[in-house]
Design a protein around this motif. Structure first.
Motif, short mmCIF file in Angstrom:
data_model
loop_
_atom_site.label_atom_id
_atom_site.label_comp_id
_atom_site.label_asym_id
_atom_site.label_seq_id
_atom_site.Cartn_x
_atom_site.Cartn_y
_atom_site.Cartn_z
N GLY A 113 50.98 1.75 40.63
CA GLY A 113 50.60 3.19 39.50
C GLY A 113 51.42 4.33 39.88
O GLY A 113 51.18 5.17 40.31
N GLY A 114 53.07 4.14 40.42
CA GLY A 114 53.86 5.45 40.14
C GLY A 114 54.07 5.65 39.14
O GLY A 114 53.64 5.05 37.73
N LYS A 158 47.53 -0.22 44.66
CA LYS A 158 47.20 -0.52 46.24
C LYS A 158 46.32 0.74 46.97
O LYS A 158 45.47 0.78 47.29
CB LYS A 158 48.40 -0.87 46.93
N VAL A 170 60.00 19.10 41.48
CA VAL A 170 61.52 17.72 41.46
C VAL A 170 62.81 17.98 40.52
O VAL A 170 62.17 19.27 39.59
CB VAL A 170 60.53 16.99 40.71
N GLU A 174 45.27 -5.00 44.99
CA GLU A 174 46.01 -5.73 44.68
C GLU A 174 46.41 -7.52 44.21
O GLU A 174 45.19 -7.78 44.00
CB GLU A 174 46.39 -5.89 46.72
N ALA A 178 56.42 -2.67 39.70
CA ALA A 178 56.40 -1.29 39.69
C ALA A 178 55.98 -0.91 41.19
O ALA A 178 55.56 -0.08 41.10
CB ALA A 178 55.97 -0.29 38.67
N GLY A 186 57.69 0.26 43.64
CA GLY A 186 58.14 0.98 44.32
C GLY A 186 58.43 1.44 45.47
O GLY A 186 59.55 0.09 46.18
N ALA A 238 67.96 15.18 45.77
CA ALA A 238 67.36 16.15 46.35
C ALA A 238 67.51 16.53 47.54
O ALA A 238 66.58 18.33 48.22
CB ALA A 238 65.87 14.96 47.20
N MET A 257 65.97 5.46 50.22
CA MET A 257 65.05 5.10 49.88
C MET A 257 65.17 2.61 50.93
O MET A 257 66.58 2.40 51.01
CB MET A 257 65.24 4.94 49.12
N ASN A 309 63.39 10.34 36.00
CA ASN A 309 64.20 9.66 35.16
C ASN A 309 64.91 8.12 34.93
O ASN A 309 64.35 7.75 33.92
CB ASN A 309 65.03 10.38 34.99
C1 LIG Z 1 63.19 12.67 49.71
C2 LIG Z 1 62.81 12.36 47.80
C3 LIG Z 1 62.08 12.90 46.87
C4 LIG Z 1 62.92 13.52 46.10
N1 LIG Z 1 62.90 14.29 45.16
C5 LIG Z 1 63.37 13.21 43.35
C6 LIG Z 1 63.28 14.44 42.50
O1 LIG Z 1 63.64 15.59 42.65
N2 LIG Z 1 63.29 14.24 41.45
C7 LIG Z 1 63.74 12.99 40.82
O2 LIG Z 1 63.24 12.76 39.50
N3 LIG Z 1 63.45 12.21 41.68
C8 LIG Z 1 63.16 12.11 43.07
N4 LIG Z 1 63.34 11.59 43.71
C9 LIG Z 1 62.68 9.99 43.88
C10 LIG Z 1 61.59 9.73 43.05
O3 LIG Z 1 60.52 9.76 44.08
C11 LIG Z 1 61.74 8.06 42.49
O4 LIG Z 1 61.81 8.02 41.84
C12 LIG Z 1 60.07 7.55 42.21
O5 LIG Z 1 59.01 7.61 43.26
C13 LIG Z 1 60.07 6.49 42.16
O6 LIG Z 1 58.74 6.20 40.96
P1 LIG Z 1 57.59 4.00 41.12
O7 LIG Z 1 57.23 4.91 40.52
O8 LIG Z 1 59.39 3.68 41.37
O9 LIG Z 1 58.02 4.54 43.06
P2 LIG Z 1 56.82 4.90 43.47
O10 LIG Z 1 56.92 6.77 43.47
O11 LIG Z 1 57.03 4.34 45.38
O12 LIG Z 1 55.04 4.33 43.02
C14 LIG Z 1 55.53 2.83 43.68
C15 LIG Z 1 53.45 2.52 43.65
O13 LIG Z 1 53.23 1.05 43.17
C16 LIG Z 1 52.04 0.94 44.41
N5 LIG Z 1 52.43 0.01 45.52
C17 LIG Z 1 53.22 -0.37 46.18
N6 LIG Z 1 52.98 -2.18 46.73
C18 LIG Z 1 51.58 -2.32 45.80
C19 LIG Z 1 51.25 -3.44 45.46
N7 LIG Z 1 51.37 -4.40 46.21
N8 LIG Z 1 49.76 -3.19 45.05
C20 LIG Z 1 49.81 -3.06 44.19
N9 LIG Z 1 50.36 -1.24 44.12
C21 LIG Z 1 51.43 -1.35 44.95
C22 LIG Z 1 52.26 2.41 45.69
O14 LIG Z 1 51.16 2.95 46.61
C23 LIG Z 1 52.75 3.14 44.49
O15 LIG Z 1 51.99 3.62 44.01
C24 LIG Z 1 63.10 11.46 45.35
C25 LIG Z 1 63.34 10.98 46.33
C26 LIG Z 1 63.23 11.35 47.84
C27 LIG Z 1 63.29 9.80 48.88
#
Ligand SMILES: Cc1cc2nc3c(=O)[nH]c(=O)nc-3n(C[C@H](O)[C@H](O)[C@H](O)COP(=O)(O)OP(=O)(O)OC[C@H]3O[C@@H](n4cnc5c(N)ncnc54)[C@H](O)[C@@H]3O)c2cc1C
Lengths: 633, 132
Positions: free
Chosen positions: A163-164, A186, A200, A231, A268, A270, A353, A446, A498
């Motif tokens: 749920g990211g 999770k 951001v 999960e 998703a 992350g 970043a 990452m 994005n």
């Molecule tokens: C230092 C840093 C700074 C950044 N700054 C920027 C910025 O300014 N602008 C920008 O565009 N991007 C930025 N980013 C990138 C941004 O953080 C990512 O693009 C974004 O978080 C990706 O989202 P996501 O949903 O794919 O993953 P995540 O944000 O990692 O979310 C994943 C979700 O899945 C859940 N999860 C994991 N495993 C399980 C499981 N087995 N079962 C159920 N749930 C689970 C997690 O708890 C989490 O809630 C930055 C990254 C870093 C490292």
């Protein structure tokens, strides 16, 4: 419901009559290859009833030639020698279908990209090659049986795992298209890593606001069921009809597991932040060395009224940022990770970043000296380069260190600064520099989250970088090698918000297309077992990585009960690993059988097309156990 | 006709990676010998050891398996393929077939230079083996 029926794949039993059509492609082919000579030679093949060349086979009149020959000349197999099948295989299959012929009784031979365009200086050689290739196509198609798409009933519901921002975007997009969604997170709250970010890049919105907005959209949809602190612990079934077991982490007992039926799954989950090794640039040895996420969190907590930057109880007058920590690692220079491999990929988001964070430091604490140590600066996105230019204009000093000589940090005791960074700087022709600083911020990359238990549930393909692996970034983005499972966001590799949300929208659209009708049709190119040839040795089972794709079953054959391998076509990915293991050649991938490949090799080595053997008809083909998944429950 | 063009090299390509790679070579109008015959398969893991040995016996001079390597979308397929090719090598040795006539390599959708290099090397290997 899954039902198994037995069908002879070529019920008609008509003599095989192949139509061969050699395309000029407006000169792209015929300027090099003597297309008339190719057609004339192929006319001598004992199974070829019609052999022609034509200016543009893909044009309406070109397709009409085929359709007319099927109807008037009783052509029942078609070979078109033209451009790449990636361009027009479907065009010609549809033409066969329009003429009332099974669309899979077709072979597309590539004599453009893989012949005329690459042998421009050797017209004779190219023509000879084209003859052999088309003959191989004929040999393949005469051994081709009618195939039928696999029909699978669908559940108009999707499970989104994670749920990211990616998972939430996917959930909202799916619900907006009328599908039910179970969003399994999770953690105790939605938002993922973005919830930890202050402003951001490149929009300068607050991470918390973005998350709040998406959470509101998720909450506003009656079709989305959010399962926090949960999960996925079980995953059975196949595309169209998965059975997903969701368990809340607060509940230890299996009794309260929730079984969710879904047609597709979006992963998703992350990423994790790279954690530097003890001593990497002084990390873990000096409190003055911290990671970028920790620094960002300290900045966020620092009240707006505070005029000096503080760290570890002392005021910070100079800060150095080191890029590529845990990313773009080099074998022999960097210590390997737990699996023995270095992280050689680029984490993509950390450059921007870092510069974005530098800009925050500069605007809030203009007296702080900022140093930026990098291998390269990869501010690849729209508007990202502006952070670099602004940081530079505001006085940040940039140093470029060689790939194989990362900067080192030595803490000082009792000195004016917390320690000294030593680096070689390519921008000043390799000069070695010592930079006294109060704080070192490591731009950590990452890494994939530990989702081993989820991966194991369905043997999900993982790339060399340990992230989940999409089938192809251009040809089949966000798809994974298992039908019905799609990827969204940073679980498949480093990406920014994005890109993560774009991938999520793509996954949602692909899932919605998949589940748009009560049944879906899958390509029939999956393993099939010839029940008569199979001797029940089970060797194929040991080769299959896909749980439930191949099983053993008791079947009735000629009045006796026999144990035979059976394929579940919805679970089979058609890789063919089982095929090579089968001594009696009872297992094959439909449309790509070993007999077909053997015959193609015979045609390639044959000196005379006319001397190739005549194939009578396919009516004698043994019945093949062919499982059909019927729609609806 | 040069001796290279008289050879029959079978190039086994994957639908997802090296077949589009061979198309990219064509789109760039890069030139190679017509003694090359590209077949596409879902994945070369499907071929048993005999397929390679029989192809040599039939008159194929060399076989290049252009796999998707670690990009292979099928779980466990690449390690299986590479083990099988190892066993084919052992059998080629037993039968006195020069092992340089079979090559397992990885070609991506845009690996133009590598694609041409593999063909060139295979031609040289075969001609050397024939001369010996
Ligand atoms: C230092 C840093 C700074 C950044 N700054 C920027 C910025 O300014 N602008 C920008 O565009 N991007 C930025 N980013 C990138 C941004 O953080 C990512 O693009 C974004 O978080 C990706 O989202 P996501 O949903 O794919 O993953 P995540 O944000 O990692 O979310 C994943 C979700 O899945 C859940 N999860 C994991 N495993 C399980 C499981 N087995 N079962 C159920 N749930 C689970 C997690 O708890 C989490 O809630 C930055 C990254 C870093 C490292």
């Amino acid at each position: 419901m899954t039902e198994t029926n037995t069908s002879a794949l070529n019920p008609s039993g008509d003599p095989i009559r192949v139509g061969v059509y050699v395309c000029h492609c407006g000169g792209n082919i015929s300027d090099i290859i003597d297309t008339k000579a190719v057609a004339a030679e192929l006319a001598g093949h004992p199974n070829v009833a019609v052999s022609n060349d034509y200016m543009f086979m893909c044009s309406d009149p070109g397709q009409a030639l085929i359709i007319d020959d099927i109807k008037a000349n009783h052509i029942n197999r078609v070979v078109v020698a033209a451009c790449s099948p990636t361009l027009h295989e479907l065009t010609f299959r549809k033409a066969l279908h329009r003429a009332g012929l099974n669309p899979y009784l077709f072979e597309h031979v590539n004599i453009r990209e893989q012949a005329s365009w690459v042998h421009k200086g050797d017209h004779e050689g190219a023509t000879r090659k084209a003859v052999r290739l088309v003959a191989a196509g004929v040999e393949k198609v005469v051994r081709q049986d009618e195939l039928f798409p696999i029909k699978v009933g669908v559940e108009p519901h999707v499970v989104v795992v994670g749920g990211g921002v990616a998972g939430m975007s996917a959930a909202v997009a799916l619900a907006g298209r009328g599908l039910g969604v179970t969003l399994v997170e999770k953690g105790v709250a939605l938002g993922g890593r973005v919830a930890d970010l202050d402003r951001v890049y490149p929009t300068e919105e607050r991470g918390a606001d973005l998350v709040q907005d998406l959470t509101r959209q998720v909450g506003g949809h009656s079709r989305i069921d959010v399962r926090l602190g949960s999960e996925v612990v079980g995953l059975d079934g196949h595309v169209g009809k998965f059975a997903v077991t969701v368990r809340a982490s607060s509940v230890a007992s299996e009794d309260q597991d929730r079984l969710v039926r879904a047609g597709a799954i979006v992963i998703a989950t992350g990423f994790d932040h790279y954690r530097p090794a003890q001593g990497e640039h002084g990390f873990g040895e000096s409190p003055a060395v911290i990671t970028l996420p920790d620094f960002q969190s300290a900045l966020r907590q620092c009240p707006a009224s505070q005029t000096s930057l503080q760290a570890n109880g002392r005021s910070v007058r100079s800060v150095a940022f080191i890029h590529c920590v845990g990313s773009r690692q080099i074998d022999g220079v960097h210590a390997p990770q737990a699996d023995g491999k270095v992280n050689d990929y680029c984490s993509r988001t950390c450059c921007t970043a870092t510069l974005h964070t530098i800009r925050q430091v500069q605007s809030r604490f203009p007296d702080v000296d900022v140093y930026d140590l990098h291998k390269d600066i990869r501010t690849y996105g729209r508007g990202h380069e502006a952070y670099y230019e602004e940081a530079s204009r505001a006085g940040a000093l940039f140093f470029r260190f060689p790939d194989d000589e990362p900067p080192t940090f030595a803490a000082s005791t009792g000195g004016k600064c917390a320690g000294t960074i030593t680096t070689r700087d390519i921008l000043t022709w390799g000069e070695e520099l010592e930079i006294p600083v109060d704080l070192v911020v490591l731009a950590t990359g990452m890494v994939p989250r530990d989702i081993a238990s989820l991966i194991d549930l369905r043997k999900l393909p993982v790339g060399a970088d340990r992230f989940l692996q999409e089938v192809h970034p251009k040809l089949r983005p966000v798809e994974i090698g298992v039908a019905g499972i799609l990827l969204a966001g940073a679980c498949q590799g480093p990406m920014d918000i994005n890109e993560a949300c774009t991938a999520a929208q793509t996954a949602a659209v692909k899932a919605a297309i998949l589940l748009a009708n009560p049944t879906i049709e899958l390509d029939p190119f999956v393993a099939v077992v010839d029940g008569e040839r199979c001797d029940g040795c089970e060797k194929c089972l040991a080769e299959c990585e896909y749980k439930g794709a191949l099983t053993m079953a008791d079947l009735q054959l000629a009045g006796a009960t026999v144990r035979r391998a059976v394929v579940n076509p919805a679970m089979c990915v058609g890789c063919g690993a089982c095929v090579a293991a089968c001594p009696p050649r009872a297992v094959n991938v439909a449309g790509w059988t070993l007999d077909q490949f053997d015959a193609m090799v015979d045609a390639i080595v044959a000196e005379d097309v006319g001397a190739l053997a005549h194939t009578e008809c396919r009516a004698g083909v043994r019945h093949i156990e062919f499982a059909v998944i019927s729609g609806g429950n | 006709m040069s001796p290279e063009d008289d050879l029959k090299i079978l190039i086994i390509t994957t639908m997802i990676s090296s077949y589009p790679g061979a198309n990219t070579v064509g789109q760039a109008r890069l030139q190679y010998s017509p003694g090359t015959f590209i077949v596409r398969v879902p994945d070369p893991v499907m071929f048993p050891e005999e397929f390679y040995l029989d192809s040599f016996a039939k008159g194929i001079d060399g076989i290049i398996i252009m796999s998707s390597g670690s990009d292979c979308p099928y779980e466990g397929a690449y390690p299986r393929l590479s083990k099988r090719v190892g066993r084919v090598y052992a059998r080629m040795k037993e039968q006195g077939i020069d092992t340089s006539r079979l090559k397992l390599t990885t070609i991506c959708t845009v690996c133009k230079a590598a694609f041409l290099k593999e063909i060139r090397e295979m031609q040289q290997n075969i001609l050397k083996a024939k001369a010996a």
